[in-house]
Motif scaffolding. Structure first.
Motif, short mmCIF file in Angstrom:
data_model
loop_
_atom_site.label_atom_id
_atom_site.label_comp_id
_atom_site.label_asym_id
_atom_site.label_seq_id
_atom_site.Cartn_x
_atom_site.Cartn_y
_atom_site.Cartn_z
N GLU A 1 0.83 -1.20 0.00
CA GLU A 1 0.00 0.00 0.00
C GLU A 1 0.86 1.26 0.00
O GLU A 1 0.56 2.23 -0.70
CB GLU A 1 -0.94 -0.01 1.20
N TYR B 1 -6.61 7.89 -3.53
CA TYR B 1 -6.09 6.56 -3.20
C TYR B 1 -6.29 6.24 -1.72
O TYR B 1 -5.92 7.02 -0.85
CB TYR B 1 -4.61 6.50 -3.55
N ILE C 1 -5.18 -0.73 -0.87
CA ILE C 1 -5.45 -1.86 -1.76
C ILE C 1 -6.39 -2.84 -1.06
O ILE C 1 -6.02 -3.43 -0.03
CB ILE C 1 -4.15 -2.59 -2.14
N PHE D 1 -4.57 -0.18 -11.19
CA PHE D 1 -4.74 1.12 -10.54
C PHE D 1 -4.87 2.29 -11.52
O PHE D 1 -5.36 3.35 -11.15
CB PHE D 1 -3.55 1.40 -9.62
N GLU E 1 -4.81 -9.82 -3.38
CA GLU E 1 -5.38 -8.49 -3.60
C GLU E 1 -6.61 -8.54 -4.49
O GLU E 1 -6.68 -9.29 -5.46
CB GLU E 1 -4.32 -7.58 -4.20
N PRO F 1 -8.88 -2.88 -7.18
CA PRO F 1 -9.00 -1.61 -6.47
C PRO F 1 -9.94 -0.61 -7.13
O PRO F 1 -10.16 0.48 -6.60
CB PRO F 1 -7.56 -1.07 -6.47
N ARG F 2 -10.50 -0.98 -8.29
CA ARG F 2 -11.36 -0.01 -8.98
C ARG F 2 -12.78 -0.57 -9.15
O ARG F 2 -12.99 -1.75 -9.14
CB ARG F 2 -10.77 0.30 -10.36
#
Length: 246
Positions: free
Chosen positions: A16, A108, A111, A219, A242, A245-246
């Motif tokens: 992160e 941001y 994650i 990202f 992970e 993230p979007r």
């Protein structure tokens, strides 16, 4: 908290922090492909052009010639607080802009990831190829290619069935696996995740899918990451590592 959980949380925190770098991947604000004619690019200083051998920039400290290497990290050119990264991909040259004031960086928040679970740590058998094999994959940017050196295959069992992944790298060195699974495009990034694997000892390796990591393209729209090779598209769900993230 167990040692396993502590180590994972430190790995996750480091990841992160890395993506939160003021001039890192999340700070990208543009990707601009150059031609062989001088042209101004967005709001960047100077005029730029590229050919098969080099990049010429006029008006940034005079006239400069740069030679970005195919597939390698780019050459950085300072523009105030910003950095212009000059990259070469599949023979073409592009400029990426890193801006510490990028809206994506300000938004941001880290994650997202599955909670660590030791059941996603499995032992695999590494079968090296007699000689390195080149595996070509596409990229998240249409028309680009990535050429990977494959060292061998990793065989393991998951969900009661035999599974196999092709590993990139050197047969006596750290290995890397680009893969998708049944979570890809659902809870995880669709193009690929990457798993780093320690060097094989006596033909066996440990696959810790809790550390299945996003590539930069998860990202930003301004990365040129590879997609997973056809051989590494698992049909089982790896609900570890992970998330998208979007």
């Amino acid at each position: 908290m167990s040692e396993f959980e502590q180590e994972w949380k430190q790995w996750h925190a480091d990841r992160e922090a890395s993506y939160g770098d003021p001039l890192g991947w999340v700070s990208l604000t543009g990707l601009y492909w150059l031609t062989d004619d001088f042209e101004t690019v967005a709001d960047l200083p100077g005029r730029w052009k590229a050919d098969a051998d080099s990049v010429t920039v006029e008006g940034v400290d005079g006239v400069s010639t740069l030679s970005p290497v195919e597939g390698a990290p780019g050459i950085l050119v300072e523009d105030g607080d910003r950095r212009i990264e000059v990259i070469r991909r599949t023979g073409s040259v592009a400029l990426r802009v890193h801006d510490p004031e990028a809206p994506t960086l300000k938004a941001y928040k880290g994650i997202p990831a599955y909670e660590p679970d030791e059941k996603f740590v499995v032992t695999a058998t590494f079968a090296p190829y007699d000689s390195p094999v080149t595996v070509t994959t596409g990229a998240v940017v249409e028309g680009l290619e990535h050429h990977h050196t494959a060292a061998g295959t990793l065989d393991f069992e998951w969900a009661g069935a035999a599974q196999q992944l092709v590993a990139f790298g050197g047969k006596d060195a750290e290995l890397r696996v680009l893969f998708t699974d049944a979570t890809s495009g659902v809870t995880t990034y669709p193009a690929a995740r990457i798993l780093t694997v320690p060097a094989a000892q006596d033909g066996t390796v440990v696959l810790d899918f809790n550390r299945a990591a996003n590539l930069p393209c998860a990202f930003t729209d301004y990365a040129t990451c590879p997609v997973a090779p056809a051989e590494n598209r698992l049909t089982v769900a790896i609900e570890a590592g992970e998330k998208n993230p979007r």
